[in-house]
Enzyme design. Structure first.
Site, PDB file in Angstrom:
ATOM      1  N   ARG A  52       6.049   9.485   8.104  1.00 21.98           N
ATOM      2  CA  ARG A  52       4.334   9.067   7.523  1.00 21.98           C
ATOM      3  C   ARG A  52       3.643  10.403   7.844  1.00 21.98           C
ATOM      4  O   ARG A  52       3.879  11.275   8.765  1.00 21.98           O
ATOM      5  CB  ARG A  52       4.088   8.047   8.174  1.00 21.98           C
ATOM      6  N   LYS A  76       3.138   4.688  13.880  1.00 20.08           N
ATOM      7  CA  LYS A  76       2.975   3.373  13.336  1.00 20.08           C
ATOM      8  C   LYS A  76       3.834   2.194  13.928  1.00 20.08           C
ATOM      9  O   LYS A  76       3.086   1.074  14.457  1.00 20.08           O
ATOM     10  CB  LYS A  76       2.714   3.233  11.683  1.00 20.08           C
ATOM     11  N   HIS A 140       1.088   9.548   0.188  1.00 13.97           N
ATOM     12  CA  HIS A 140       2.572   8.493   0.304  1.00 13.97           C
ATOM     13  C   HIS A 140       3.457   9.110  -0.654  1.00 13.97           C
ATOM     14  O   HIS A 140       4.746   8.734  -0.525  1.00 13.97           O
ATOM     15  CB  HIS A 140       1.954   7.171   0.316  1.00 13.97           C
ATOM     16  N   ARG A 143       6.597  10.623   1.402  1.00 15.92           N
ATOM     17  CA  ARG A 143       7.379   9.624   1.952  1.00 15.92           C
ATOM     18  C   ARG A 143       8.246   8.777   0.617  1.00 15.92           C
ATOM     19  O   ARG A 143       9.564   8.536   0.674  1.00 15.92           O
ATOM     20  CB  ARG A 143       6.615   8.870   2.868  1.00 15.92           C
ATOM     21  N   HIS A 166      11.742  -0.744   7.369  1.00 18.13           N
ATOM     22  CA  HIS A 166      11.289  -1.852   6.802  1.00 18.13           C
ATOM     23  C   HIS A 166      12.349  -3.024   6.965  1.00 18.13           C
ATOM     24  O   HIS A 166      13.325  -2.989   7.501  1.00 18.13           O
ATOM     25  CB  HIS A 166      11.593  -1.502   5.153  1.00 18.13           C
ATOM     26  N   TYR A 175       8.705  -0.214  -2.673  1.00 15.01           N
ATOM     27  CA  TYR A 175       8.072   1.020  -1.905  1.00 15.01           C
ATOM     28  C   TYR A 175       8.218   2.154  -2.850  1.00 15.01           C
ATOM     29  O   TYR A 175       7.593   3.229  -3.176  1.00 15.01           O
ATOM     30  CB  TYR A 175       8.090   1.026  -0.466  1.00 15.01           C
TER      31      TYR A 175
END
Length: 193
Positions: A52, A76, A140, A143, A166, A175
């Site tokens: 991230r 995170k 993003h 990633r 995930h 995603y």
């Protein structure tokens, strides 16, 4: 973070770069900036590790200098993960050689002893995207590009889920943009007339 479309304030869905040509264009655009080597390394690390943005900008020189891998506790999720740098060791070494001796952060801020912010990283990415006419990029994108490229090379959704932390295949596929791509392709393959 989502990028803003030409219409002020209109959010768009940030997408992965899906080809080596798009990645090369982005790297070229990043290289044409005042801090080109730094910006290119930030992007290369992002698309090669799947970290991230917050974890990328906070990397310390000692974590990566001369190392083919290192462990990180992701900001995170607070989960520990091994990050592999084999393909980036030369780029990291070349960049680190340009930093002043004793620099703590791999991506130091010009303001004080901190690292660049995630907002600054976002600005760097969208400015490069604007240069090449790609308005569906944001922080993003790095990633997502990692995930898209990894999945297409390996078809290993289980490992990618683990890398991304995930909880479902559906989340991971959505995603990285594979759900929409699969739907579009399956509809194209059906003849209605």
């Amino acid at each position: 973070m989502a990028n803003h479309n030409e219409k002020k304030g209109m959010l768009i869905d940030v997408q992965p770069l899906k080809s080596k040509e798009e990645i090369r264009e982005m790297l070229d655009a990043l290289g044409r900036t005042e801090f080109g080597l730094r910006n290119q390394l930030l992007f290369k690390l992002g698309i090669s590790t799947g970290l991230r943005c917050g974890d990328l900008v906070a990397l310390r020189v000692e974590q990566v200098k001369g190392k083919s891998s290192f462990k990180i506790r992701e900001g995170k999720t607070k989960k520990e993960r091994t990050v592999h740098l084999d393909q980036l060791m030369v780029a990291i070494a070349d960049y680190v050689d340009t930093l002043p001796p004793g620099t703590t952060y791999l991506f130091p801020s010009r303001k004080g002893d901190a690292h660049i912010s995630t907002t600054q990283a976002y600005r760097i990415i969208i400015a490069a995207g604007d240069q090449i006419g790609n308005h569906s990029v944001g922080s993003h994108t790095m990633r997502k590009t990692f995930g898209y490229t990894y999945y297409n090379a390996t078809n290993d959704i289980a490992t990618l889920m683990e890398i991304f932390n995930h909880s479902s295949q559906k989340t991971t596929l959505r995603y990285i943009g594979m759900t929409d791509e699969r739907i579009k392709q399956s509809i194209k393959n059906v003849s209605f007339f």
